[in-house]
Design an enzyme around this catalytic site. Sequence first.
Site, PDB file in Angstrom:
ATOM      1  N   SER A   8       0.706  -1.204   0.081  1.00  0.00           N
ATOM      2  CA  SER A   8       0.010  -0.045  -0.171  1.00  0.00           C
ATOM      3  C   SER A   8       0.950   1.239   0.017  1.00  0.00           C
ATOM      4  CB  SER A   8      -0.992   0.172   1.177  1.00  0.00           C
ATOM      5  OG  SER A   8      -1.361   1.348   1.454  1.00  0.00           O
ATOM      6  N   HIS A  33      -1.578  -1.470  -4.198  1.00  0.00           N
ATOM      7  CA  HIS A  33      -2.804  -1.266  -3.398  1.00  0.00           C
ATOM      8  C   HIS A  33      -2.700   0.431  -3.326  1.00  0.00           C
ATOM      9  CE1 HIS A  33      -6.108  -1.901  -0.725  1.00  0.00           C
ATOM     10  NE2 HIS A  33      -5.624  -1.154   0.333  1.00  0.00           N
ATOM     11  N   ASP A  35      -4.879   3.572  -1.720  1.00  0.00           N
ATOM     12  CA  ASP A  35      -6.065   3.900  -0.764  1.00  0.00           C
ATOM     13  C   ASP A  35      -6.590   5.266  -0.958  1.00  0.00           C
ATOM     14  OD1 ASP A  35      -5.893   1.652   1.198  1.00  0.00           O
ATOM     15  OD2 ASP A  35      -3.905   2.171   1.565  1.00  0.00           O
ATOM     16  N   MET A  37      -8.956   8.036   0.089  1.00  0.00           N
ATOM     17  CA  MET A  37      -9.847   8.435   1.497  1.00  0.00           C
ATOM     18  C   MET A  37     -10.438  10.024   0.986  1.00  0.00           C
ATOM     19  SD  MET A  37      -7.212   7.400   4.440  1.00  0.00           S
ATOM     20  CE  MET A  37      -6.391   5.890   4.334  1.00  0.00           C
ATOM     21  N   HIS A  66      -8.390   0.996  -3.494  1.00  0.00           N
ATOM     22  CA  HIS A  66      -9.221   0.805  -2.383  1.00  0.00           C
ATOM     23  C   HIS A  66      -9.976   2.138  -2.092  1.00  0.00           C
ATOM     24  CE1 HIS A  66      -9.342  -0.093   2.362  1.00  0.00           C
ATOM     25  NE2 HIS A  66     -10.635  -0.045   1.746  1.00  0.00           N
ATOM     26  N   MET A  68     -11.965   4.470   0.269  1.00  0.00           N
ATOM     27  CA  MET A  68     -12.609   4.643   1.470  1.00  0.00           C
ATOM     28  C   MET A  68     -13.361   6.108   1.122  1.00  0.00           C
ATOM     29  SD  MET A  68      -9.435   3.222   3.739  1.00  0.00           S
ATOM     30  CE  MET A  68      -8.278   3.250   2.455  1.00  0.00           C
ATOM     31  N   MET A 137     -11.436  -5.590   6.340  1.00  0.00           N
ATOM     32  CA  MET A 137     -10.381  -4.580   6.890  1.00  0.00           C
ATOM     33  C   MET A 137      -9.930  -5.354   8.314  1.00  0.00           C
ATOM     34  SD  MET A 137      -9.713  -2.296   4.982  1.00  0.00           S
ATOM     35  CE  MET A 137      -8.590  -1.418   6.360  1.00  0.00           C
ATOM     36  N   ASP A 175      -6.268  -6.304   4.990  1.00  0.00           N
ATOM     37  CA  ASP A 175      -5.723  -4.893   5.060  1.00  0.00           C
ATOM     38  C   ASP A 175      -5.643  -4.173   6.311  1.00  0.00           C
ATOM     39  OD1 ASP A 175      -4.822  -2.413   4.087  1.00  0.00           O
ATOM     40  OD2 ASP A 175      -6.703  -1.753   3.152  1.00  0.00           O
TER      41      ASP A 175
END
Length: 220
Positions: A8, A33, A35, A37, A66, A68, A137, A175
């Site tokens: 990540s 990966h 992320d 957010m 991913h 979020m 998660m 994760d």
Amino acid sequence: MAVELCPSILSADFWRLGEQVRTVSENGVRILHFDVMDGDFVPSISFGMPVLASIRKETDMFLDVHMMVREPVRYVAEMVKKGADSITVHLEACQDVRKTLQTIRDCGVSAGLSVKPGTPVEEAFPFLDLCSIFLIMTVEPGFGGQKYIESCTEKIRKAKDYIDANGLDCVIQVDGGIFEETLPIVVKAGASWLVEGSAVFNGDIVRNIELAKEQIRSLS
Ligand code: DX5
Ligand code: ZN
């Protein structure tokens, strides 16, 4: 199911992002990966489309996004345009989970569904027929460097049993808080895509990847 390490980049040094992504790729990693957010579904804000597009230009690694983000369906087409190979959304963040997963698939990429530590895996089961990835998660989403939540091990086992019993073509990804000590626990429970942020990017990246791969080899 082959076990894969998914570094990540949330824990990367952004001043040296290109160099670090190259190091990861040159050391045999196939999945990166990413992320995203939004500061709403999770308290923090990370990065998004322009960063994804820049990485896409320079690597052929599988880019595992991913999200979020609340109502991620709004961003799916753009994320795919910028180079995502898979998009994972949170069950808790979608008003219409099935429609969101279908939108991802209609864009021609793999769909993933994620649950937070407090959400029972059973709530995701009705949607797994549309998923290539089930992301469990193992910390509260929002920040790297947190401690693995032990009660999640049982969730991985339950999901593995359900996926096998129903013959689904869906990998279990974990994760949060995955490192030397927790890696064998999650693999034995049934996880095969392992996200590691701080365990890869803190310190010597080449050595960290070698260590994780060595552990994975010894478990398979
Ligand atoms: C947390 C992110 C993770 C994070 C994991 O919300 O989804 O991908 O980077 O970091 P570590 O491996 O440090 O727990
Ligand atoms: Zn993540």
